[in-house]
Scaffold this motif. Structure first.
Motif, short mmCIF file in Angstrom:
data_model
loop_
_atom_site.label_atom_id
_atom_site.label_comp_id
_atom_site.label_asym_id
_atom_site.label_seq_id
_atom_site.Cartn_x
_atom_site.Cartn_y
_atom_site.Cartn_z
N PHE A 84 -0.67 4.30 -2.25
CA PHE A 84 -1.29 5.50 -1.68
C PHE A 84 -0.22 6.41 -1.11
CE2 PHE A 84 -4.29 1.99 -1.46
CZ PHE A 84 -5.31 2.51 -2.24
N ASP A 140 -7.27 9.30 6.74
CA ASP A 140 -6.80 9.10 5.37
C ASP A 140 -5.28 9.24 5.34
OD1 ASP A 140 -8.39 9.48 2.34
OD2 ASP A 140 -6.19 9.49 2.46
N PRO A 141 -4.58 8.29 4.75
CA PRO A 141 -3.12 8.33 4.79
C PRO A 141 -2.48 9.25 3.76
CG PRO A 141 -3.86 6.36 3.62
CD PRO A 141 -5.10 7.07 4.11
N GLU A 154 -3.38 8.75 8.56
CA GLU A 154 -2.90 7.39 8.82
C GLU A 154 -3.72 6.38 8.04
OE1 GLU A 154 -2.14 6.10 12.93
OE2 GLU A 154 -2.52 8.15 13.55
N PHE A 155 -3.15 5.15 7.88
CA PHE A 155 -3.95 4.04 7.36
C PHE A 155 -4.87 3.57 8.48
CE2 PHE A 155 -0.46 3.69 4.29
CZ PHE A 155 -1.17 3.44 3.13
N THR A 184 -6.46 0.79 10.58
CA THR A 184 -6.16 -0.60 10.89
C THR A 184 -6.88 -0.97 12.18
OG1 THR A 184 -4.28 0.09 12.23
CG2 THR A 184 -3.81 -0.47 9.93
N VAL A 224 -8.08 -2.36 0.66
CA VAL A 224 -7.13 -2.62 1.73
C VAL A 224 -6.56 -4.03 1.66
CG1 VAL A 224 -8.02 -0.88 3.30
CG2 VAL A 224 -8.97 -3.18 3.38
N PRO A 275 0.80 -1.22 0.00
CA PRO A 275 0.00 0.00 0.00
C PRO A 275 0.84 1.27 0.00
CG PRO A 275 -0.29 -1.26 2.05
CD PRO A 275 0.46 -2.12 1.09
N GLU A 276 2.03 1.21 0.61
CA GLU A 276 2.89 2.41 0.63
C GLU A 276 3.26 2.83 -0.79
OE1 GLU A 276 2.91 0.10 4.15
OE2 GLU A 276 3.67 -0.49 2.20
N GLU A 327 -4.96 -1.40 -7.23
CA GLU A 327 -5.40 -0.73 -6.01
C GLU A 327 -6.68 -1.37 -5.48
OE1 GLU A 327 -4.25 0.48 -8.72
OE2 GLU A 327 -3.33 2.45 -8.50
N PHE A 370 -9.18 -4.67 8.69
CA PHE A 370 -9.99 -3.47 8.44
C PHE A 370 -11.40 -3.65 9.01
CE2 PHE A 370 -12.50 -0.56 5.83
CZ PHE A 370 -11.69 0.56 5.75
N ALA A 409 -10.81 6.59 4.85
CA ALA A 409 -10.46 7.09 3.51
C ALA A 409 -11.32 8.32 3.20
CB ALA A 409 -10.63 6.02 2.45
#
Ligand SMILES: [Zn+2]
Length: 411
Positions: A71, A133-134, A152-153, A155, A181, A67-68, A223, A187, A112
């Motif tokens: 997003f 939202d990250p 942030e993500f 979790t 995700v 994911p890094e 994604e 999640f 998100a």
């Protein structure tokens, strides 16, 4: 791909051994739009393969890109560029404020939350909100319009931290994020932790039935890891003590579901009817998904024939919408600069960049009036009505649009 699917574990239920459905080849990340300087660098490509879980009925892709990488700071999506989406969101918020009697004592959380496009409707009504939202750009834009946002993500751990601080939500919104995700179960467990005992989670995602029935293969990209039916999401929620009590079908994004999820089981008639019709149509069995692949190959050939035919008659072509689905479509079909000169998009953050893989330049929509291409391939067909209205002047000049799905046609 067959071997890969056989070895893979289901993202939701963990079963080993999935059924292969569709192979879209190796494609670059659909939301990574190279700048002019980045054009000379190699773009990473990843296999884009779709499989079905016979245990819990979840359609999913096999590859998980970290994911890094997806997003990051360059993630270019800003919800507020679509007037249709803004209107859709406002109605959703106002309805919930009434139905759940929300007020200054309530808390509405959005996972998100992007640029605050949805939560700002609650802020205007004096209801406390928290966005999560990250992505830095949209998150900063949200804070600037008065929507507090944690960058942030989301979790299970973040949910536990918030609950530990006494923050639990009356309403949790999660629009077009559950399918994105990598830790699907984490999640959903996080939603269960963050939700008040009598709260509701309102979750939207594109409906796999619409995707298959209307051949919307371009909504498949890295994604977007999961493609849910009511059946498959019901399995997932129940594992975390959450119940799908109400559901609606929405036209947005080519056909979506909006779920109303609670901690007490009170399954309404709409959910029972949808689960029954999915069983009847076979969404819980592999056969339903298998002829999809043949239809996608046919669509590709028809679209190429149409575009090449126009080109052979001396027509100039452009495209509309630098969205992720457009990237899947042009890369899978193989639409390069020899066919389409440029892509236009209203999002100023995308203008000046290029489409992934094929490197078509992205420009402002006004280019259609000044450059006057003969036909425009509608990559953002999910907003076709809105775009056709906005482009009335171009169409009055004789410009045409090509809608690619479910079957390529000129309008
Ligand atoms: Zn499964």
């Amino acid at each position: 791909m067959k071997e890969r699917a056989a070895q893979a574990a289901c993202r939701a239920c963990g079963r080993h051994g999935l059924v292969p459905v569709l192979d879209l080849g190796e494609t670059p990340l659909a939301d990574r739009l190279p700048t002019t300087e980045q054009l000379s660098q190699t773009e990473p490509r990843f296999p884009l393969q779709v499989a079905f879980c016979p245990e819990c009925s979840l359609m999913q892709i096999l590859e998980t890109v970290p994911p890094e990488q997806v997003f990051d700071a360059e993630y270019p999506y800003y919800s507020s560029f679509s007037p249709y989406l803004l209107d859709h969101s406002r109605k959703n918020a106002l309805e919930l404020i009434g139905a759940r009697e929300l007020g200054p004592q309530s808390l509405v959380v959005e996972l998100a939350s992007n640029d605050g496009y949805l939560l700002k409707n609650y802020v205007e009504e004096g209801i406390p909100v928290l966005g999560i939202d990250p992505v830095p750009g949209p998150a900063t834009a949200a804070v600037a319009i008065g929507v507090p946002t944690l960058q942030e993500f989301f979790t299970r751990e973040l949910a536990e931290r918030l609950a530990g601080e006494g923050k639990q939500a009356d309403v949790i919104h999660a629009n077009n994020v559950l399918a994105h995700v990598a830790d699907t179960n984490g999640f959903v467990a996080g939603i269960a932790t963050l939700l008040k005992q009598d709260g509701v989670a309102v979750i939207e995602f594109p409906y796999v039935r619409d995707l298959i029935d209307h051949c919307e293969f371009d909504t498949i990209y890295h994604e977007h890891l999961c493609y849910f039916s009511a059946t498959s999401v019901d399995h997932l929620l129940r594992r975390h003590g959450l119940y799908l009590n109400d559901v609606r079908r929405l036209p947005i994004h080519g056909g979506s579901l909006r779920l109303y999820v609670e901690k007490r089981e009170q399954v309404g008639s709409a959910v029972r009817a949808m689960l029954a019709s999915e069983r009847e149509l076979g969404l819980d069995r592999p056969d339903y998904y298998l002829d999809f692949s043949a239809r996608v190959v046919r669509l590709k050939q028809e679209l190429l024939t149409l575009l090449r035919g126009l080109k052979a008659r001396g027509k100039r072509l452009a495209a509309y919408g630098a969205a992720a689905k457009g990237a899947t479509l042009i890369n899978y079909v193989g639409i390069g600069r020899d066919l389409v000169e440029f892509v236009v998009d209203r999002n100023v953050h995308k203008q000046g960049r290029h489409m992934p893989g094929q490197h078509l330049p992205i420009r402002a929509p006004e280019e259609l009036l000044t450059s006057k291409p003969d036909a425009v391939l509608m990559l953002s067909w999910n907003f076709a009505d809105e775009i056709l209205q906005q482009q009335a002047a171009y169409r009055e000049q004789g410009g045409q649009f090509i809608i690619p799905v479910p079957k390529p046609r000129l309008v």
